[in-house]
Design an enzyme around this catalytic site. Structure first.
Site, mmCIF file in Angstrom:
data_model
loop_
_atom_site.group_PDB
_atom_site.id
_atom_site.type_symbol
_atom_site.label_atom_id
_atom_site.label_comp_id
_atom_site.label_asym_id
_atom_site.label_seq_id
_atom_site.Cartn_x
_atom_site.Cartn_y
_atom_site.Cartn_z
ATOM 1 C CG PHE A 111 -0.394 0.473 2.500
ATOM 2 C CD1 PHE A 111 -0.662 1.740 2.974
ATOM 3 C CD2 PHE A 111 0.408 -0.359 3.282
ATOM 4 C CE1 PHE A 111 -0.163 2.183 4.192
ATOM 5 C CE2 PHE A 111 0.904 0.064 4.501
ATOM 6 C CZ PHE A 111 0.633 1.343 4.957
ATOM 7 C CE LYS A 112 3.538 1.877 4.957
ATOM 8 N NZ LYS A 112 4.770 1.631 5.667
#
Length: 466
Positions: A111-112
């Site tokens: 998700f980063k």
């Protein structure tokens, strides 16, 4: 739109200056002076937008004209053109009233990427426009490092150094960071925990002379641009679920370590998105669960777990929430943060605790519960959860009313944590991009978690020509 510090000694700076400052010069975190409000009519119009169009609408509120419209649209398009799924962050229905927001379709399967592809391109844009030197330093519990390196590598005028806890990240996470052979990239594996790395980074940024001399820039979620980019997918998830179900509000369960991802949801709610419960899912490192349930924020004993990206005790972005909890009173924030620094503990009164409980629910997921949830959902739905998403789903089961609709944020592809998946006796295929990592040499230095040694490494790296 102007930005201020949670501790009161930085005020009325613009968006680009906020991005470059990272950590506020008074040691606080930067927040918008006023949170923009999205009307019901605007929400209705947003519901029809693509992810990129939605990102432009939301980010525009905060950029407030500092980047021309066409250039901001181009920057956003470039950032999300690297994702493997056309919807960028698709929503999958797993069970009735339970959805998963897949945030792992970016270059490093985590998700980063949603925030760091944007921030990497933003830094590149700022460097070209202003001639400002960009030397990035950050700490990672696993995913930030790879996403940050991928977001900035090869971009002219940018160097990066990432600290990660030696032996405390998954093998795939380690390989994604350390197989990058680029003179602009320095990987330091510290003999300690993520909290040690995060503390060192904050202390380096607090040394204003050193920060200015080496043009240090922040890639961790202390940088408000990270939070801003993550706010977008809460809106997107709401609109996607609303197409499938008649909902008045939507609950979110968020695997939580540094409090950045769930703070983005809190910000979306403050902007006007119809969010019901925000559920904080933690593992055995459950300092946040104790705070939400008891009003006591206190350091515990660090544990290595099946969900290593959440193996964090001191959550950087918690101070941003504290600022709003304390009615935007920077003096009160400073008192509590000073107390925590000196005593390792802070306590809020009964009235504030009632507000905390209104804002959040929480559940600490122990190791066996994490693995059992992976096994159960794979057997019942054929959907494979990574261990962090498993914590989110388990917390959703514990805190969510079965009649309410909940979205769990899927923060990583399960292939990144095959060590945990294998314990569930599940075999999964490795994507070619991941499989190739095991054949590459690694480039890293293992060092003590000690400021002076890290400073020496940074001085050498940031002084060299690339």
């Amino acid at each position: 739109m102007k930005y201020i510090s949670t501790r009161g000694n930085v005020s009325k700076i613009g968006f680009i200056e906020t991005v470059l400052m990272g950590l506020a010069t008074d040691g606080g975190l930067l927040v918008p002076e006023k949170i923009p409000q999205v009307t019901a009519e605007k929400l209705q119009a947003m519901a029809q937008m693509t992810y990129q169009e939605l990102a432009y609408e939301i980010i525009s509120y905060y950029v407030d004209g500092e980047i021309p419209e066409n250039e901001l649209k181009e920057l956003i398009g470039k950032s999300y053109g690297t994702f493997r799924h056309p919807e960028v962050t698709p929503v999958q229905k797993v069970k009735d009233n339970l959805y998963v927001l897949e945030l792992f379709h970016g270059p490093t399967f985590a998700f980063k990427d949603v925030a760091l592809q944007f921030l990497g391109n933003l830094y590149s844009y700022i460097a070209k426009k202003t001639g400002v030197t960009i030397n990035i330093v950050g700490a990672t519990s696993g995913d930030t490092g790879a996403s940050a390196i991928e977001g900035v590598r090869g971009k002219e005028g940018i160097r990066i150094c990432i600290l990660h806890p030696h032996g405390k990240v998954s093998k795939v996470q380690e390989l994604q960071m350390t197989t990058v052979h680029d003179e602009s990239v320095l990987n330091l594996a510290i003999k300690g925990t993520f909290d040690d790395g995060q503390r060192i980074i904050k202390e380096l940024f607090a040394d204003l002379e050193f920060k200015e001399k080496y043009h240090l820039r922040a890639i961790n979620s202390i940088n408000f641009a990270r939070i801003l980019a993550q706010t977008v997918y809460y809106f997107y998830a709401y609109f996607q679920v609303a197409k499938d179900k008649d909902i008045k509000s939507l609950n979110f369960s968020v695997p939580t370590g540094n409090f950045g991802d769930i703070f983005a949801g809190y910000l979306a709610k403050r902007m006007g998105l119809p969010v019901g419960k925000l559920i904080v899912a933690t593992n055995e490192n459950n300092i946040l669960e104790h705070f939400i349930k008891d009003g006591v924020y206190q350091l515990g004993e660090f544990c290595s777990t099946y969900s290593p990206s959440m193996d964090i005790q001191v959550a950087s972005n918690f101070e941003r929430y504290l600022y709003y909890l304390l009615d935007e009173n920077p003096s009160a924030v400073s008192v509590l943060m000073d107390q925590f620094k000196s005593e390792g503990k802070m306590v809020v009164n009964a009235e504030l605790l009632r507000q905390v409980k209104a804002d959040f629910s929480a559940h600490g997921v122990q190791g066996e519960e994490c693995l059992q949830t992976i096994s159960k959902y794979y057997a019942e739905t054929n959907y494979l959860l990574d261990p962090h998403t498993s914590c989110g789903v388990a917390a959703s089961e514990a805190c969510n009313d079965p009649n309410e609709v909940c979205v769990t944020l899927a923060t990583a592809h399960p292939v990144k944590f095959n060590e945990s998946i294998a314990l569930c006796h599940i075999e999964q295929p490795f994507p070619e991009q991941i499989r190739q990592l095991f054949e590459k040499p690694q480039y890293l230095e293992v060092i003590e978690a000690e400021n002076n040694e890290i400073v020496r490494k940074l001085e050498k790296h940031f002084s060299s020509s690339v």
